[in-house]
Design a protein around this motif. Structure first.
Motif, PDB file in Angstrom:
ATOM      1  N   PRO A 176       5.373   9.619 -11.919  1.00 50.17           N
ATOM      2  CA  PRO A 176       5.471   8.218 -12.335  1.00 50.17           C
ATOM      3  C   PRO A 176       5.869   8.116 -13.806  1.00 50.17           C
ATOM      4  N   VAL A 177       6.690   7.130 -14.117  1.00 49.23           N
ATOM      5  CA  VAL A 177       7.149   6.903 -15.484  1.00 49.23           C
ATOM      6  C   VAL A 177       6.667   5.518 -15.926  1.00 49.23           C
ATOM      7  N   TRP A 178       5.834   5.488 -16.953  1.00 46.67           N
ATOM      8  CA  TRP A 178       5.283   4.246 -17.482  1.00 46.67           C
ATOM      9  C   TRP A 178       5.925   3.964 -18.833  1.00 46.67           C
ATOM     10  N   ASP A 201       7.337   2.430 -13.474  1.00 43.58           N
ATOM     11  CA  ASP A 201       6.212   2.510 -12.537  1.00 43.58           C
ATOM     12  C   ASP A 201       4.938   1.954 -13.151  1.00 43.58           C
ATOM     13  N   GLY A 202       4.908   1.872 -14.471  1.00 42.19           N
ATOM     14  CA  GLY A 202       3.739   1.345 -15.154  1.00 42.19           C
ATOM     15  C   GLY A 202       4.124   0.753 -16.495  1.00 42.19           C
ATOM     16  N   PHE A 203       3.241  -0.085 -17.022  1.00 43.97           N
ATOM     17  CA  PHE A 203       3.439  -0.767 -18.305  1.00 43.97           C
ATOM     18  C   PHE A 203       2.315  -0.361 -19.241  1.00 43.97           C
ATOM     19  N   ILE A 204       2.677   0.177 -20.409  1.00 45.67           N
ATOM     20  CA  ILE A 204       1.701   0.539 -21.441  1.00 45.67           C
ATOM     21  C   ILE A 204       1.762  -0.510 -22.542  1.00 45.67           C
ATOM     22  N   LEU A 205       0.657  -1.218 -22.730  1.00 47.46           N
ATOM     23  CA  LEU A 205       0.548  -2.221 -23.789  1.00 47.46           C
ATOM     24  C   LEU A 205      -0.462  -1.727 -24.802  1.00 47.46           C
ATOM     25  N   GLU A 245       3.156  -3.018  -7.712  1.00 43.09           N
ATOM     26  CA  GLU A 245       3.558  -1.611  -7.835  1.00 43.09           C
ATOM     27  C   GLU A 245       3.644  -1.159  -9.289  1.00 43.09           C
ATOM     28  N   VAL A 246       3.594  -2.092 -10.232  1.00 43.66           N
ATOM     29  CA  VAL A 246       3.657  -1.751 -11.656  1.00 43.66           C
ATOM     30  C   VAL A 246       2.230  -1.637 -12.189  1.00 43.66           C
ATOM     31  N   THR A 247       1.800  -0.433 -12.496  1.00 44.22           N
ATOM     32  CA  THR A 247       0.460  -0.216 -13.031  1.00 44.22           C
ATOM     33  C   THR A 247       0.391  -0.741 -14.458  1.00 44.22           C
ATOM     34  N   ILE A 248      -0.687  -1.470 -14.770  1.00 39.68           N
ATOM     35  CA  ILE A 248      -0.856  -2.053 -16.098  1.00 39.68           C
ATOM     36  C   ILE A 248      -1.908  -1.264 -16.868  1.00 39.68           C
ATOM     37  N   CYS A 249      -1.505  -0.694 -17.983  1.00 41.75           N
ATOM     38  CA  CYS A 249      -2.406   0.092 -18.832  1.00 41.75           C
ATOM     39  C   CYS A 249      -2.473  -0.528 -20.221  1.00 41.75           C
ATOM     40  N   GLN A 270      -5.883  -0.062 -16.066  1.00 40.37           N
ATOM     41  CA  GLN A 270      -6.475   1.024 -16.843  1.00 40.37           C
ATOM     42  C   GLN A 270      -6.675   0.591 -18.285  1.00 40.37           C
ATOM     43  N   PHE A 271      -7.820   0.968 -18.847  1.00 41.79           N
ATOM     44  CA  PHE A 271      -8.017   0.844 -20.284  1.00 41.79           C
ATOM     45  C   PHE A 271      -8.074   2.250 -20.870  1.00 41.79           C
ATOM     46  N   ALA A 272      -7.204   2.517 -21.838  1.00 43.42           N
ATOM     47  CA  ALA A 272      -7.134   3.829 -22.477  1.00 43.42           C
ATOM     48  C   ALA A 272      -7.693   3.714 -23.889  1.00 43.42           C
ATOM     49  N   VAL A 273      -8.708   4.495 -24.173  1.00 43.43           N
ATOM     50  CA  VAL A 273      -9.435   4.437 -25.437  1.00 43.43           C
ATOM     51  C   VAL A 273      -8.747   5.299 -26.484  1.00 43.43           C
ATOM     52  N   TYR A 274      -8.203   4.670 -27.531  1.00 47.12           N
ATOM     53  CA  TYR A 274      -7.788   5.432 -28.706  1.00 47.12           C
ATOM     54  C   TYR A 274      -9.055   5.891 -29.422  1.00 47.12           C
TER      55      TYR A 274
END
Length: 339
Positions: free
Chosen positions: A148-150, A167-171, A199-203, A312-316
């Motif tokens: 997958p390519v985000w 395939d995904g969105f990184i905000l 189908e677009v994963t939101i991160c 998804q929440f990604a923790v810096y």
């Protein structure tokens, strides 16, 4: 909601691996790193060790870019990791803000990102694709391989392209208003392109700092540890302002207003607490863009983000409380959000 951990690949690499192992034990399912070859160590070498020493973690860059590596090399690297450890990688991709600029080059165009995403995804799946007029495929990639390519995006054209192609969105911010605005732009573009927006994963990715209480002293310390993030986001915002103007109907003022006092940026301090180039970032922006405060404040904001469609929440985790943040999320935050 999935949870990810985002780290810089500062030496020693063993610490990056150890923190990722700690994250998996605490219920995180994604492990991300920066990818800027001059500023930090090579992430793909470290991914191999992370994958070898974890069981379920999916790893990838936040974000790589199509300018510092040739596309077939990027695809082959991902495909090799997937062949060794199962389909446990994701390709986060963007313009290459720090990676390109510290090497004396301009960030990549959207057209180049678009072309690269198609090539990298296809090669990672073992499909034949066109690379500059030459048809190529990776003949050793096994059936069932996935990559997958985000895409990371802020501006209107990038958001549209994300919805159409990624395939995904990184905000990279956790402001509720801007998240709603940008997620809608991505999903509307997906619908207009004939895609299922689901189908677009939101991160959403942002610093998180858990305090013992909400006293002024505790919150002030947390803000100082996370203020660097407003400066990092400000680099992208400055590019948008130069492209669309200071006042544009296409860019929300909630995103652009705060950079008026910005005065240059030294990538030597990129993504680090105490960054002297980010003193222009007001407390309000830190509070809006990040998650700070006691556990209850994190749970409340994460539930709000999930209601906006965030998967998804990604923790810096670049501050002085790396282990305690991971542990607090594992013991209190993640169980409450995913109860």
């Amino acid at each position: 909601m999935d949870f990810g951990l985002v780290l810089q690949t500062d030496p020693p690499a063993s610490r990056v691996v150890d923190l990722m192992k700690r994250a998996e034990r605490n219920g995180f399912t994604y492990g991300w790193t920066f990818d800027s070859a001059v500023l930090w160590q090579e992430p793909f070498v470290i991914y191999s060790q992370i994958l070898a020493q974890t069981d379920r973690l999916t790893v990838g860059p936040m974000v790589t870019n199509p300018g510092t590596r040739t596309w077939e090399v990027t695809a082959s690297t991902f495909a090799t990791l997937n062949d060794m450890y199962g389909n446990r990688t994701v390709c986060g991709i963007g313009r290459g803000d720090s990676a390109m600029r510290v090497a004396g080059r301009k960030p990549n165009t959207l057209a180049r990102i678009s072309e690269a995403m198609k090539v990298i995804r296809a090669l990672g799946r073992g499909e034949e694709t066109d690379l500059g007029g030459t048809p190529i495929r990776l003949p050793w990639v096994k059936p069932g391989a996935e990559l997958p390519v985000w895409m990371a995006a802020y501006g209107p054209k990038a958001l549209k392209m994300t919805g159409e192609e990624a395939d995904g969105f990184i905000l990279q911010l956790a402001d509720l208003y801007l998240t709603e605005f940008m997620v809608k732009a991505v999903k509307d573009a997906a619908v207009a392109a004939g895609r299922d927006p689901g189908e677009v994963t939101i991160c959403v990715a942002a610093p998180a700092y858990v305090t013992d209480d909400d006293s002024p002293e505790a919150l002030a310390h947390a803000r100082e540890q996370c203020r660097w993030f407003g400066g990092m986001v400000g680099n992208h915002v400055a590019d948008l302002v130069s492209r669309y103007g200071e006042h544009s109907a296409q860019i929300p003022a909630e995103l652009t207003d705060y950079i008026k006092a910005r005065d240059g940026y030294d990538y030597a301090h990129h993504g680090r607490s105490g960054n002297p180039d980010t003193q222009f970032v007001p407390d309000e922006i830190v509070d809006r863009f990040c998650l700070i405060g006691p556990v209850e404040a994190h749970i409340e904001k994460l539930n709000a983000l999930r209601a906006l469609g965030v998967d998804q929440f990604a923790v810096y985790d670049m501050h002085d409380a790396q282990e305690t943040t991971i542990d607090a999320y594992g013991s209190k935050v993640i169980p409450a959000v995913n109860a």
